[in-house]
Design a protein around this motif. Structure first.
Motif, PDB file in Angstrom:
ATOM      1  N   CYS A 146      44.981  28.729  -4.967  1.00 48.79           N
ATOM      2  CA  CYS A 146      45.274  29.016  -6.375  1.00 48.79           C
ATOM      3  C   CYS A 146      45.334  27.713  -7.183  1.00 48.79           C
ATOM      4  O   CYS A 146      45.546  26.632  -6.640  1.00 48.79           O
ATOM      5  N   PHE A 147      45.144  27.856  -8.478  1.00 46.32           N
ATOM      6  CA  PHE A 147      45.177  26.708  -9.382  1.00 46.32           C
ATOM      7  C   PHE A 147      46.608  26.584  -9.909  1.00 46.32           C
ATOM      8  O   PHE A 147      47.031  27.386 -10.736  1.00 46.32           O
ATOM      9  N   MET A 148      47.340  25.609  -9.413  1.00 45.86           N
ATOM     10  CA  MET A 148      48.751  25.490  -9.801  1.00 45.86           C
ATOM     11  C   MET A 148      48.912  24.507 -10.953  1.00 45.86           C
ATOM     12  O   MET A 148      48.540  23.335 -10.859  1.00 45.86           O
ATOM     13  N   ILE A 149      49.493  25.005 -12.034  1.00 43.25           N
ATOM     14  CA  ILE A 149      49.740  24.167 -13.209  1.00 43.25           C
ATOM     15  C   ILE A 149      51.227  23.831 -13.268  1.00 43.25           C
ATOM     16  O   ILE A 149      52.068  24.732 -13.255  1.00 43.25           O
ATOM     17  N   GLY A 150      51.544  22.567 -13.339  1.00 40.50           N
ATOM     18  CA  GLY A 150      52.943  22.139 -13.415  1.00 40.50           C
ATOM     19  C   GLY A 150      53.331  21.755 -14.832  1.00 40.50           C
ATOM     20  O   GLY A 150      52.501  21.286 -15.625  1.00 40.50           O
ATOM     21  N   ILE A 151      54.611  21.986 -15.153  1.00 46.02           N
ATOM     22  CA  ILE A 151      55.184  21.540 -16.432  1.00 46.02           C
ATOM     23  C   ILE A 151      56.573  20.984 -16.128  1.00 46.02           C
ATOM     24  O   ILE A 151      57.387  21.675 -15.522  1.00 46.02           O
ATOM     25  N   VAL A 152      56.816  19.736 -16.503  1.00 47.89           N
ATOM     26  CA  VAL A 152      58.158  19.153 -16.363  1.00 47.89           C
ATOM     27  C   VAL A 152      58.483  18.568 -17.725  1.00 47.89           C
ATOM     28  O   VAL A 152      57.819  17.632 -18.170  1.00 47.89           O
ATOM     29  N   SER A 153      59.494  19.127 -18.391  1.00 45.92           N
ATOM     30  CA  SER A 153      59.632  18.732 -19.788  1.00 45.92           C
ATOM     31  C   SER A 153      60.955  19.167 -20.403  1.00 45.92           C
ATOM     32  O   SER A 153      61.545  20.152 -19.969  1.00 45.92           O
ATOM     33  N   ARG A 154      61.373  18.420 -21.412  1.00 45.40           N
ATOM     34  CA  ARG A 154      62.398  18.972 -22.299  1.00 45.40           C
ATOM     35  C   ARG A 154      61.736  20.157 -23.004  1.00 45.40           C
ATOM     36  O   ARG A 154      60.585  20.061 -23.434  1.00 45.40           O
ATOM     37  N   LEU A 155      62.453  21.268 -23.108  1.00 49.49           N
ATOM     38  CA  LEU A 155      61.847  22.451 -23.730  1.00 49.49           C
ATOM     39  C   LEU A 155      62.114  22.430 -25.240  1.00 49.49           C
ATOM     40  O   LEU A 155      63.063  23.028 -25.731  1.00 49.49           O
ATOM     41  N   THR A 156      61.277  21.676 -25.956  1.00 48.32           N
ATOM     42  CA  THR A 156      61.402  21.601 -27.415  1.00 48.32           C
ATOM     43  C   THR A 156      60.029  21.826 -28.031  1.00 48.32           C
ATOM     44  O   THR A 156      59.015  21.734 -27.334  1.00 48.32           O
ATOM     45  N   ASP A 157      60.018  22.063 -29.337  1.00 46.81           N
ATOM     46  CA  ASP A 157      58.722  22.335 -29.968  1.00 46.81           C
ATOM     47  C   ASP A 157      57.817  21.096 -29.941  1.00 46.81           C
ATOM     48  O   ASP A 157      56.600  21.213 -29.981  1.00 46.81           O
ATOM     49  N   GLN A 158      58.421  19.910 -29.822  1.00 43.68           N
ATOM     50  CA  GLN A 158      57.605  18.678 -29.714  1.00 43.68           C
ATOM     51  C   GLN A 158      56.560  18.803 -28.610  1.00 43.68           C
ATOM     52  O   GLN A 158      55.452  18.278 -28.710  1.00 43.68           O
ATOM     53  N   LYS A 159      56.926  19.485 -27.543  1.00 51.48           N
ATOM     54  CA  LYS A 159      56.089  19.478 -26.345  1.00 51.48           C
ATOM     55  C   LYS A 159      55.025  20.571 -26.344  1.00 51.48           C
ATOM     56  O   LYS A 159      54.352  20.796 -25.340  1.00 51.48           O
TER      57      LYS A 159
END
Ligand code: ADP
Ligand code: GLC
Length: 482
Positions: A297-310
């Motif tokens: 499978c194609f795994m997409i990662g996201i590590v982030s502050r959850l704000t609209d900036q991102k």
């Protein structure tokens, strides 16, 4: 030997909420120790881990006039990675369970106090900086106080200042009357050519007006913030000081972020064995997070502050579509605005074998995601520099980013015909454009595995260590100190 003092509101390994802490924790140790003695001042928050507090030793304390009171200032000291850190202690102001609170007035108070306390403490610690390097609005008053009162004193005369903007969105704003009262700065300072902006007092603007030089954390963002769209209301003053404004790209700590020696990931790997080992990390993470175990499978990662900036508005818009594609898995790690936290929780419920929402903060989990994912999604609305995409590159995880700020400076678009580029990019802040980039990446991943692996080769070979950028800071320090 030139003495440089960093003043900031967070720094690894003591306290971190975002990339600022990474920079404050890694840049000082990369500056050439033969020529510069770099030390750092941070607030002593009660939420610093006990283990780190145990490393601090008490130096001295005194009382300082502030906010019409006489206030306690304690100074502590600790060493980490060969760098000396000092801490400003005051129970009333830094006894919070997170580094920052939602109370804007309280924030103004505690960081104005911090800025004045740092300057007041200097004669007591046996370290006279030739230059004070300030970071973000929390330290915006350092250049102001220096000019306004401290420079009258022989000890402070000639100290230079640099103001680095890590994020122009946060400025430290409040009404002029209260800020005058709290800071003790006279009305002279609160005019539109100084600390006032749109009728409010603005601490970051103070730093921008009074610092000897201004930097931001990527060349593209340095240009963008001079426009109305990205200028957050301060494009006027930034244009006025354009000669003293430059962008120096952030680096990351190549020892801490090293897939070959990383103890936080189950299967360390390098540029020659990533083909097998990244998949083993992926399977391990799927197991741990209850995702369908599927190495293809194609795994997409996201590590982030959850704000609209991102760019989470774009993600929210096409999440359903993304998850309805059979082969995609999404792993997210982050905390922040409730609407985004809940959005990910919702999709986690609905597509439990395809999306894992980890709504918390964890260094360990972040490294596992950088290592296990095939691609890393960061479609920011604006991005002063961004470190997460640099971490992704280092771990051979192909970034999918919007062409803005530091993302534009660090990720080059994949070109199928020339076989160049390190990631997949799109230009407009538009969910369909983002989705198009995701689909394109997915197609290369499935249909042209060899080409995909060559992108990974290029990613892992890219160098975003501090080497080059630390040199640029040194040149600037030399030029300012003379
Ligand atoms: P920003 O400073 O705007 O948040 P950066 O990309 O410069 O963005 O830096 C973000 C840093 O914070 C990276 O080191 C990233 O790994 C880390 N990070 C963000 N959210 C989390 C989280 N929930 N858990 C662990 N690390 C996180
Ligand atoms: C800010 C920015 C981010 C940058 C970081 C470190 O938090 O949002 O883009 O990488 O500071 O400079």
């Amino acid at each position: 030997m030139k003495n440089i003092l960093f003043v900031a509101s967070e720094g690894v390994p003591f306290i971190k909420t975002g990339g600022l802490a990474d920079v404050v924790g890694s840049l000082p140790k990369e500056i050439d120790k033969n020529y510069y003695d770099v030390r750092v001042f941070l607030p002593k928050y009660s939420c610093i881990r006990q283990e780190m507090k145990d490393r601090m030793e008490y130096i001295t304390s005194f009382y300082m006039d502030f906010d019409w009171k006489s206030m306690y200032v304690g100074i502590l000291k600790a060493e980490a990675n060969g760098v000396i850190y000092y801490f400003i202690d005051n129970e009333e102001l830094f006894n919070t369970y997170k580094p920052y609170t939602d109370d804007a007035l309280f924030e103004i108070k505690r960081f104005s106090f911090f800025s004045k306390a740092v300057l007041s403490a200097l004669p007591t610690i046996g370290f006279r900086p030739d230059l004070i390097h300030c970071h973000d609005w929390q330290t915006g008053l350092v250049p102001v106080y220096l000019k306004e009162r401290f420079q009258e004193n022989e000890f402070y005369r000639g100290i230079k200042t640099v103001m680095t903007i890590h994020n122009l969105r946060f400025q430290g704003k409040w009404n002029v009357r209260d800020v005058e009262n709290i800071t003790g700065l006279s009305g002279y300072y609160f005019t539109p050519d100084k600390l006032e902006a749109y009728k409010d007092a603005n601490l970051l603007k103070g730093g921008i007006v009074y610092a000897d030089a201004i930097t931001t954390v990527s060349p593209t963002y340095a240009e963008e913030i001079k426009t109305q769209y990205y200028g957050e209301g301060l494009d006027g003053i930034l244009n006025a000081r354009a000669h003293d404004l430059r962008g120096i790209l952030n680096g990351i700590d190549y020892d801490e972020f090293n897939p070959e020696t990383d103890r936080r990931i189950p299967h360390p790997y390098n540029a020659s064995n990533f083909r097998k080992e990244k998949i083993r990390n992926k399977i391990e993470l799927q197991k741990e997070l209850g995702l369908r175990q599927d190495e293809k499978c194609f795994m997409i990662g996201i590590v982030s502050r959850l704000t609209d900036q991102k760019g989470f508005d774009l993600i929210a818009y096409v999440m359903e579509e993304m998850l309805s594609l059979d082969a995609i898995q999404v792993v997210v790690l982050g905390t922040g605005e409730e609407r985004y936290e809940n959005m990910f929780r919702y999709f986690d419920e609905k597509y439990s074998d395809k999306l894992a929402a980890n709504i918390y903060y964890s260094e360990d989990m972040s490294h596992k995601i950088y290592a296990a994912s095939d691609a890393f999604l960061m479609p920011s609305l604006f991005e002063p520099c961004g470190l997460s995409q640099l971490m992704a590159l280092r771990y051979g995880t192909v970034p999918i980013v919007r062409e803005t700020g530091g993302l534009k400076d660090t990720v080059s678009p994949y070109n199928e015909f020339e076989q160049t580029g390190t990631g997949f990019t799109f230009s407009n802040y538009n969910a369909h454009e983002m989705m198009h980039a995701v689909r394109y990446a997915e197609r290369i991943f499935y249909d042209k595995k060899r080409d995909w692996n060559h992108i990974v080769d290029r990613d892992m070979a890219a160098d975003f260590s501090w080497k080059v950028s630390a040199g640029k800071y040194q040149l600037m320090y030399d030029w300012l100190i003379g």
